[in-house]
Design a protein around this motif. Sequence first.
Motif, PDB file in Angstrom:
ATOM      1  N   GLN A  23       7.418  -3.362 -10.266  1.00 42.66           N
ATOM      2  CA  GLN A  23       6.808  -2.696 -11.406  1.00 42.66           C
ATOM      3  C   GLN A  23       5.346  -3.117 -11.562  1.00 42.66           C
ATOM      4  O   GLN A  23       4.473  -2.288 -11.819  1.00 42.66           O
TER       5      GLN A  23
ATOM      6  N   SER B 166      -1.324   2.357  -9.524  1.00 41.90           N
ATOM      7  CA  SER B 166      -1.290   3.719 -10.060  1.00 41.90           C
ATOM      8  C   SER B 166      -2.668   4.294 -10.347  1.00 41.90           C
ATOM      9  O   SER B 166      -2.784   5.460 -10.683  1.00 41.90           O
ATOM     10  N   ASN B 167      -3.705   3.485 -10.212  1.00 44.47           N
ATOM     11  CA  ASN B 167      -5.048   3.956 -10.544  1.00 44.47           C
ATOM     12  C   ASN B 167      -5.939   4.009  -9.308  1.00 44.47           C
ATOM     13  O   ASN B 167      -6.461   2.979  -8.876  1.00 44.47           O
TER      14      ASN B 167
ATOM     15  N   ALA C  16      -0.201  11.153  -9.096  1.00 44.47           N
ATOM     16  CA  ALA C  16       0.993  10.322  -8.877  1.00 44.47           C
ATOM     17  C   ALA C  16       0.950   9.102  -9.799  1.00 44.47           C
ATOM     18  O   ALA C  16       1.955   8.732 -10.411  1.00 44.47           O
ATOM     19  N   GLY C  17      -0.206   8.478  -9.910  1.00 50.54           N
ATOM     20  CA  GLY C  17      -0.349   7.322 -10.794  1.00 50.54           C
ATOM     21  C   GLY C  17      -0.157   7.680 -12.249  1.00 50.54           C
ATOM     22  O   GLY C  17       0.517   6.969 -13.005  1.00 50.54           O
TER      23      GLY C  17
ATOM     24  N   SER D  92      -5.201  10.866 -15.981  1.00 56.25           N
ATOM     25  CA  SER D  92      -5.232  12.237 -15.434  1.00 56.25           C
ATOM     26  C   SER D  92      -6.566  12.921 -15.679  1.00 56.25           C
ATOM     27  O   SER D  92      -6.868  13.935 -15.027  1.00 56.25           O
TER      28      SER D  92
ATOM     29  N   GLY E 271      -1.543   7.030 -19.083  1.00 50.87           N
ATOM     30  CA  GLY E 271      -1.262   8.012 -18.037  1.00 50.87           C
ATOM     31  C   GLY E 271      -2.053   9.294 -18.251  1.00 50.87           C
ATOM     32  O   GLY E 271      -2.623   9.860 -17.311  1.00 50.87           O
TER      33      GLY E 271
ATOM     34  N   ALA F  40       3.435  -1.337  -8.812  1.00 52.66           N
ATOM     35  CA  ALA F  40       3.292   0.107  -9.048  1.00 52.66           C
ATOM     36  C   ALA F  40       2.278   0.403 -10.148  1.00 52.66           C
ATOM     37  O   ALA F  40       1.490   1.341 -10.040  1.00 52.66           O
ATOM     38  N   VAL F  41       2.301  -0.390 -11.210  1.00 54.64           N
ATOM     39  CA  VAL F  41       1.353  -0.155 -12.308  1.00 54.64           C
ATOM     40  C   VAL F  41      -0.078  -0.384 -11.829  1.00 54.64           C
ATOM     41  O   VAL F  41      -0.983   0.408 -12.118  1.00 54.64           O
TER      42      VAL F  41
ATOM     43  N   TYR G 292       3.498   8.214 -13.003  1.00 55.78           N
ATOM     44  CA  TYR G 292       4.263   6.966 -13.084  1.00 55.78           C
ATOM     45  C   TYR G 292       4.057   6.270 -14.422  1.00 55.78           C
ATOM     46  O   TYR G 292       5.009   5.769 -15.028  1.00 55.78           O
ATOM     47  N   LEU G 293       2.819   6.234 -14.907  1.00 56.56           N
ATOM     48  CA  LEU G 293       2.557   5.584 -16.189  1.00 56.56           C
ATOM     49  C   LEU G 293       3.261   6.316 -17.332  1.00 56.56           C
ATOM     50  O   LEU G 293       3.798   5.684 -18.245  1.00 56.56           O
TER      51      LEU G 293
ATOM     52  N   LYS H 154      -4.256  10.187  -7.969  1.00 56.53           N
ATOM     53  CA  LYS H 154      -4.472  10.130  -9.413  1.00 56.53           C
ATOM     54  C   LYS H 154      -3.275  10.706 -10.174  1.00 56.53           C
ATOM     55  O   LYS H 154      -2.768  10.085 -11.114  1.00 56.53           O
TER      56      LYS H 154
END
Length: 212
Positions: A120, A127-128, A79-80, A207, A203, A123-124, A83-84, A77
């Motif tokens: 990209q 990210s969740n 890390a994601g 969190s 992002g 990764a997006v 990134y956002l 979580k």
Amino acid sequence: MMNLQLWLVFALTVFVLSMIPGPCMLLAATHGMHHGSRRTLVTTAGALSALVLMMLASAAGLGALFAASAPAFAAVKWAGAAYLVYLGVRTWRSGGQEGVGLRLAGEEGVRRSAWQRYRQGFAVAASNPKAIVFFGALFPQFIDPTRPQAVQYALLCATFVSIETAWQMAYAFGGMRLAAWFGDPGRLRTFNRLSGGMFVGLGVLLSTVHRS
């Protein structure tokens, strides 16, 4: 292969959920504006690759692991979320580059290769960590235990990918249609700052997500 009524309810559920703007849809719209809808197919392929891996992980039981393990869920979580936020700051700072909106194959398209767009998108979408838990909670509700489960999972996965692809390309096409209007550097700067702020907001929102 599976109960038709269950499949129709699943398709409607995914249609509505995919329609709601999120990180993947925002990225598709942004790339559609900068690169055109055809080039954004690569971004969409990256996002869908991550989502399919999440669906497979969920079927393999990782959804239950993430739901039960606080440290594992928290690590992915944060890390994601980071990134956002990073992506948002980069988008915010990109400003308004003259001609990017109007000439879709211009500077921005050259600077970001197909592989970069794919990464990209991947990764997006990845990210969740909530997505794995979501798939783990959603799919079993539409599985008939009296029928072959592998076939049903495959059909649900294909349905999800088809609907998600359609919505991402719709967002990309919408972004492309606005490209000429954003040809003005001032408007493009505003759009980039709005997009960047939304990525940062997503992002921060990520969190705060809990496993339940």
